[in-house]
Motif scaffolding. Structure first.
Motif, short mmCIF file in Angstrom:
data_model
loop_
_atom_site.label_atom_id
_atom_site.label_comp_id
_atom_site.label_asym_id
_atom_site.label_seq_id
_atom_site.Cartn_x
_atom_site.Cartn_y
_atom_site.Cartn_z
N LEU A 69 0.83 -1.21 0.00
CA LEU A 69 0.00 0.00 0.00
C LEU A 69 0.86 1.26 0.00
O LEU A 69 0.56 2.24 -0.70
N MET A 70 1.96 1.26 0.75
CA MET A 70 2.86 2.41 0.79
C MET A 70 3.55 2.59 -0.57
O MET A 70 3.75 3.72 -1.03
N ILE A 98 -14.02 7.30 -4.15
CA ILE A 98 -14.04 5.85 -3.88
C ILE A 98 -12.62 5.32 -3.71
O ILE A 98 -12.33 4.56 -2.78
N LEU A 99 -11.72 5.71 -4.63
CA LEU A 99 -10.33 5.24 -4.54
C LEU A 99 -9.65 5.78 -3.28
O LEU A 99 -8.91 5.04 -2.60
N SER A 100 -9.89 7.06 -2.98
CA SER A 100 -9.24 7.68 -1.82
C SER A 100 -9.68 7.03 -0.52
O SER A 100 -8.86 6.63 0.31
N LYS A 101 -10.99 6.92 -0.34
CA LYS A 101 -11.50 6.35 0.91
C LYS A 101 -11.22 4.85 0.99
O LYS A 101 -10.96 4.32 2.08
N GLY A 102 -11.29 4.17 -0.12
CA GLY A 102 -10.96 2.74 -0.14
C GLY A 102 -9.51 2.50 0.26
O GLY A 102 -9.19 1.58 1.02
N GLY A 163 -14.80 7.49 11.71
CA GLY A 163 -14.53 8.88 12.05
C GLY A 163 -13.57 9.56 11.12
O GLY A 163 -13.81 10.70 10.68
N VAL A 164 -12.44 8.90 10.79
CA VAL A 164 -11.40 9.54 9.99
C VAL A 164 -11.70 9.46 8.50
O VAL A 164 -11.57 10.45 7.77
N VAL A 165 -12.11 8.29 8.04
CA VAL A 165 -12.31 8.10 6.60
C VAL A 165 -13.64 8.68 6.14
O VAL A 165 -13.72 9.45 5.18
N PHE A 166 -14.72 8.32 6.85
CA PHE A 166 -16.05 8.72 6.40
C PHE A 166 -16.58 9.95 7.14
O PHE A 166 -17.74 10.34 6.92
N LYS A 167 -15.77 10.54 8.03
CA LYS A 167 -16.11 11.79 8.71
C LYS A 167 -17.42 11.70 9.48
O LYS A 167 -18.22 12.64 9.52
N ILE A 168 -17.66 10.56 10.09
CA ILE A 168 -18.87 10.37 10.88
C ILE A 168 -18.56 10.71 12.34
O ILE A 168 -17.54 10.30 12.88
N ASP A 169 -19.45 11.45 12.98
CA ASP A 169 -19.30 11.79 14.40
C ASP A 169 -19.63 10.54 15.22
O ASP A 169 -20.80 10.23 15.45
#
Length: 356
Positions: A69-70, A98-102, A163-169
């Motif tokens: 991945l790196m 999609i690519l970024s969050k995946g 929280g970090v990827v999908f910005k959900i509280d």
């Protein structure tokens, strides 16, 4: 060179070559980098009882995934999507998002995988140490706390993705579950019962790993006590899984807590046997029982002429074998049975034929 400045899908050939070079070179070296990283990590947590090869085998795959991945992230820095495609930005829903969050999810998952394997490797070290102690409590606690830590790490990774990827509280999500949370709790009623039952087992210690227990029609040795269930290895080699709530809700016999195991049966002599012969046989059997090395000396048991059967004179033989091992009990019974046959034959008596 003009060729290197040529563009393919709005990307220079030189950038494409950098992408291919970094990606290819990284994939070729991923195994070497994984082993190197594992060896460095092993130096901080090494223990003589667990080899470095075990560490490499456990951490190899997750570390390789993280390295890949790196490498992909580093090589992708040289490329970009053609503007002509009119793709939405990563902030808006589309291919880039999609690519970024995946990719971010994969990063968190790979780190979680590495942490889980590190926890399992450390638990191996503690299991080796626990095996050297006389008490069985640490043998029981190590797997339980290993599973507990893995559950906590995995749960944290899940909420990290939210929280970090999908910005959900996450805090608002947990707080706002309300009736939905109650419905989930009701649906998971048995799971929660098993969890609390496992905690009860660890607090009350009705048994520990390695004990022989019997509950209902299941008897065997306890191999593992988990969050939801306990695994029991029966005498025929079968592995039985019993929910923990059943273990705390029913009468359970811990056969490992026994100081002795009892053997009790009748020896039937022919009705014509004289009283003097019966008397001698009873006392000689008792003498053989008492002097046997496996008999529980505090309470060896009794041998007596119990009464008259249907065409037989019945002698009750009852004795206690020290310890709780069924194999020792059976071996002792066999040895004493041979002695009984010798005693009966030596006194000129015969065993009664069964009445049909």
């Amino acid at each position: 060179m003009e060729f290197l400045q040529t563009e393919i899908l709005e990307n220079k050939v030189s950038d494409i070559l950098w992408f291919i070079g970094i990606l290819s070179y990284g994939l070729l070296l991923k195994r070497l980098l994984s082993v190197l990283f594992t060896k460095i990590l092993y130096r901080f947590i090494k223990h003589d009882s667990v080899s470095i090869q075990t560490c490499i085998d456990m951490l190899g795959k997750p570390v390789e995934l993280f390295i890949v991945l790196m490498i992909v992230s580093s090589s992708a820095f040289y490329l970009h999507f053609p503007n002509a495609w009119n793709l939405e930005s990563p902030e808006n829903f589309g291919l880039k998002m999609i690519l970024s969050k995946g990719f971010q999810c994969l990063i968190i998952i790979s780190i979680n995988w590495i942490l889980v394997r590190v926890i399992k490797f450390i638990s191996l070290i503690f299991q080796e140490r626990a095996a050297l102690t006389e008490t069985k409590l640490d043998d029981q606690f190590v797997p339980f706390f290993k599973d507990l830590v893995i559950l906590l790490v995995s749960t944290l990774s899940f909420f990290l993705i939210l929280g970090v990827v999908f910005k959900i509280d996450v805090v608002a999500l947990v707080t706002g579950l309300g009736i939905g949370g109650l419905a989930i709790a009701l649906a998971a009623k048995e799971t929660l019962e098993n969890l609390f039952a496992s905690l009860t087992i660890f607090v009350d210690f009705p048994f520990v790993v390695g004990d022989s227990i019997q509950i209902d029609k299941v008897a065997g040795d306890v191999e593992k006590i988990g969050f939801r269930s306990t695994r029991i290895r029966t005498a025929d080699g079968s592995l039985v899984t019993i929910p923990n709530r059943l273990l705390t809700a029913q009468a359970l016999e811990n056969m490992s807590s026994r100081q002795f195991r009892r053997a009790k049966y009748h020896v039937k002599l022919q009705i014509e046997t004289s009283s003097e012969t019966v008397y001698k046989i009873v006392h000689e059997i008792q003498e053989e029982v008492v002097k046997h090395e496996k008999i529980y000396k505090t309470d060896p048991g009794v041998t007596r002429f119990e009464g008259f059967g249907e065409g037989s004179l019945d002698i009750l033989v009852s004795y206690n074998v020290a310890g709780n091992n069924a194999a020792v009990l059976n071996a002792t019974k066999e040895e004493i049975n041979y002695k009984i046959i010798e005693i009966v034959e030596r006194n000129g008596a015969k065993f009664a034929n069964p009445v049909r």
